[in-house]
Each structure stands twice: as C-alpha cells, then as structure tokens.
Motif scaffolding. Structure first.
Motif, PDB file in Angstrom:
ATOM      1  N   UNK A 107      50.384 -53.156-119.660  1.00  2.68           N
ATOM      2  CA  UNK A 107      51.108 -52.239-120.537  1.00  2.68           C
ATOM      3  C   UNK A 107      50.626 -52.494-121.962  1.00  2.68           C
ATOM      4  N   UNK A 108      49.949 -51.511-122.550  1.00  2.31           N
ATOM      5  CA  UNK A 108      49.312 -51.705-123.856  1.00  2.31           C
ATOM      6  C   UNK A 108      50.299 -52.067-124.959  1.00  2.31           C
ATOM      7  N   UNK A 109      51.547 -51.678-124.808  1.00  2.00           N
ATOM      8  CA  UNK A 109      52.539 -51.993-125.841  1.00  2.00           C
ATOM      9  C   UNK A 109      52.802 -53.491-125.919  1.00  2.00           C
ATOM     10  N   UNK A 110      52.450 -54.229-124.861  1.00  2.00           N
ATOM     11  CA  UNK A 110      52.682 -55.673-124.838  1.00  2.00           C
ATOM     12  C   UNK A 110      51.482 -56.484-125.315  1.00  2.00           C
ATOM     13  N   UNK A 111      50.353 -55.821-125.522  1.00  2.00           N
ATOM     14  CA  UNK A 111      49.128 -56.561-125.844  1.00  2.00           C
ATOM     15  C   UNK A 111      48.421 -55.994-127.073  1.00  2.00           C
ATOM     16  N   UNK A 112      49.195 -55.513-128.036  1.00  2.00           N
ATOM     17  CA  UNK A 112      48.607 -54.907-129.232  1.00  2.00           C
ATOM     18  C   UNK A 112      47.732 -55.898-129.987  1.00  2.00           C
ATOM     19  N   UNK A 113      48.168 -57.149-130.059  1.00  2.00           N
ATOM     20  CA  UNK A 113      47.429 -58.153-130.836  1.00  2.00           C
ATOM     21  C   UNK A 113      46.277 -58.787-130.072  1.00  2.00           C
ATOM     22  N   UNK A 114      46.138 -58.449-128.796  1.00  2.00           N
ATOM     23  CA  UNK A 114      45.130 -59.116-127.965  1.00  2.00           C
ATOM     24  C   UNK A 114      43.705 -58.794-128.393  1.00  2.00           C
ATOM     25  N   UNK A 115      43.500 -57.564-128.898  1.00  2.00           N
ATOM     26  CA  UNK A 115      42.149 -57.155-129.282  1.00  2.00           C
ATOM     27  C   UNK A 115      41.540 -58.046-130.343  1.00  2.00           C
TER      28      UNK A 115
END
Length: 327
Positions: A216-224
């Motif tokens: 779910x992209x909303x949970x991994x915004x800072x991962x990039x």
C-alpha cells in the motif's frame, strides 16, 4: 504500440512497472484482497500468489547455472560471489551491533532491505556490460557462479549468522530447493535448460505484479528516498571491494565494478523472507520498495561508471603499450 520497448527503456522496467501497477491497485482498493469472490478467481490467484510464481522463477533461473566451469571462470565467479556475500555479512554484523532495536533500522533502512540489496547482483546488467567492455568471454561466463546469490537463501543465511533473525533448518532447504531443482534439470538435459530458461523473462513481471499487490503506497511514502541511499551504498561499498577482488584474480577491476549492482529479483526477497520469519512481516512491504529503488539507482549508475572505468583502463593500456614500444 511499443509497450515492451518503452518498459525496457526503464532500468529494471519489467520488475518495477508491474510492481508499481500492483501497488497502485492495492492502494486504491485496499480491501480487494479480502473479497471472497476475488480471492477464489484466477485474477485473485495471480495477484496474491507471489510465492508460487517466485518458486517457478527460481526453477527457471536455476536451469541456467552450469555445474562445470573452467578454471578462470570458477576463480573469477567465486571471488566476486564471495565478495558480495562477505560484504553483506559484515554489514549484517555491524547492524546487529549498532542498531539493536527490533527491526534493526539504520537511516530508515531495515536490515532485511540492506542485506537483500547488497547480496544479489544484477546478472543481465553484468553480462551486458562485460560483453561490451570486457576483454575475455570468460568474464561474462563468471556470472554462472555469481548467480548462486539469487533467491532468499543467502539473505536468510546472513540474517541468521548475524543474529538478526532465526530460521529453522528446513526453511533454508525449502528456500533453495527450487533453484537446485532447476540446476539439476538444466545440467542433466540441455533441452530442459533451453526450455526452462525461457520462462525467466515471462515470470518476472508476473511475480512483480503479485509483490506490488502486497504494497500500500500510503504506508511507504518515505521508502523511495531511503532506497536511493541504499542504491548508492551498494555501488560504492561493493564496487570498491569487488574491484580489488577482480584485480587480485587477474582482472582490471572492470568485472568487479560491473557487478556492483542490485538484481531486479532482489525486490522479491523481503516478502520471501518474511513468509518464513514473522518478525519481518511488518516491514516487508517497505523493504520491497527500498530494494526496488536500489535496483533503479544501481542500474543507472553502474553502466555509467563501468563505461568511464573502461576508458581509463584502455587509456592506461595504451600508455603502457606506447612506453614499451619506445623502450
């Protein structure tokens, strides 16, 4: 329409694009996987069966690994393979010492993401670069040994040895069994090798889509952003070590630099490891995105640096040749 041509222009595109599509679908419809009708359908099977698709991929990949290898290929392949694994293991021990929290986080990166990114080389990129800039065909063939890195086995082994996770013995056997099965089939019958090897390219976007559906992209915004740091670290750290090892085994350092990357299928490793070790289930999605970002970074930087290094090597050889003629 040129869809494949457009995807191929993106580093690791056949892995990254389906992964992103799956993640977008999961983000828009977060409860779709809970729908009974969806789960029982072929579509649901495709989107939620990453483990089965990965097992099939590792059988196909294993079929390309030959048991026999000439002396130079064996020496070069083993040195670069061990270089990657040992660097990842040393980093694992340092993480255990310096970051003793539950998920062993460093700069927003989990030990799971770091070890997965450091311990697996982009074989297609390595072979393409050595085919273009290398001076010996054996340098390309060395990847037949390096490809043993593929899959979750060594990531699990390093995490276990470093004390970052614990796995039952059978989990190691089950993790490497598909790869070994493919190796046996490919070495017993060259026709089986040819047949199975063709499945690799097809299965990559399939399991990438399934992996993406678990994010779910909303949970991994800072991962990039942290993934960019991870990619840079892979290139710098493994690049230095592998260049030295390549030179020690009679090379120019070019093969070492060409191997300082992260494989596209390494993005599948966090989910595979989390399936065995429950302690990583909560961070598997973030780790997947971080490793995927590292794949892109290394796929861009390694070719540029390898081309630059190749020019330096050729210039140095030219200067040596000129000096010899003058003398």
């Amino acid at each position: 329409m040129g869809i494949k041509r457009a995807i191929d222009k993106i580093p690791g595109g056949m892995m990254i694009i389906p992964l992103l599509i799956g993640a977008i679908i999961r983000t828009i419809w977060p409860h779709l996987a809970d729908n009974t009708v969806f789960k029982s359908s072929f579509t649901g099977g495709l989107m939620t069966s990453a483990s089965a698709l990965l097992a099939a991929f590792y059988i196909c990949l294993g079929s390309t690994i030959e048991f026999k290898a000439a002396g130079y290929i064996l020496k070069k392949g083993i040195s670069l393979w061990l270089g990657k694994i040992i660097v990842a293991a040393v980093i694992g021990v340092l993480i255990k010492t310096l970051a003793p929290d539950q998920n062993h986080m460093v700069l927003g990166l989990s030990a799971l993401a770091i070890i997965a990114a450091f311990s697996d080389t982009n074989g297609g990129l390595y072979m393409a670069l050595m085919g273009q800039f290398g001076r010996r065909a054996e340098d390309v063939a060395a990847y037949s040994i390096m490809s043993l890195e593929s899959g979750p086995f060594f990531t699990m082994l390093i995490l276990g040895v470093a004390g970052l996770a614990s796995f039952p013995l059978m989990s190691f056997i089950y993790a490497i069994l598909p790869l070994v099965l493919g190796m046996i089939l490919g070495n017993l019958d060259k026709d089986m090798r040819k047949f199975l090897s063709q499945g690799q390219a097809v299965l990559i976007p399939m399991f990438a889509l399934a992996l993406g559906f678990g994010i779910n992209l909303s949970n991994v915004v800072s991962a990039g952003a942290s993934g960019l740091v991870l990619g840079l670290a892979v290139v710098v750290v493994t690049g230095i070590v592998l260049i030295l090892l390549d030179k020690l085994t009679g090379g120019s350092g070019l093969a070492g630099l060409a191997g300082a990357s992260t494989a596209g299928n390494a993005a599948a490793v966090p989910v595979a490891v989390a399936a065995v070790y429950a302690g990583y289930k909560g961070i598997a999605a973030t780790a997947t995105v971080q490793v995927a970002a590292a794949v892109i970074v290394t796929s861009i930087l390694v070719p540029i640096l390898t081309a630059w290094y190749s020019r330096r090597v050729e210039k140095r050889r030219g200067e040596v040749g000129t000096s010899a003629k003058t003398a």
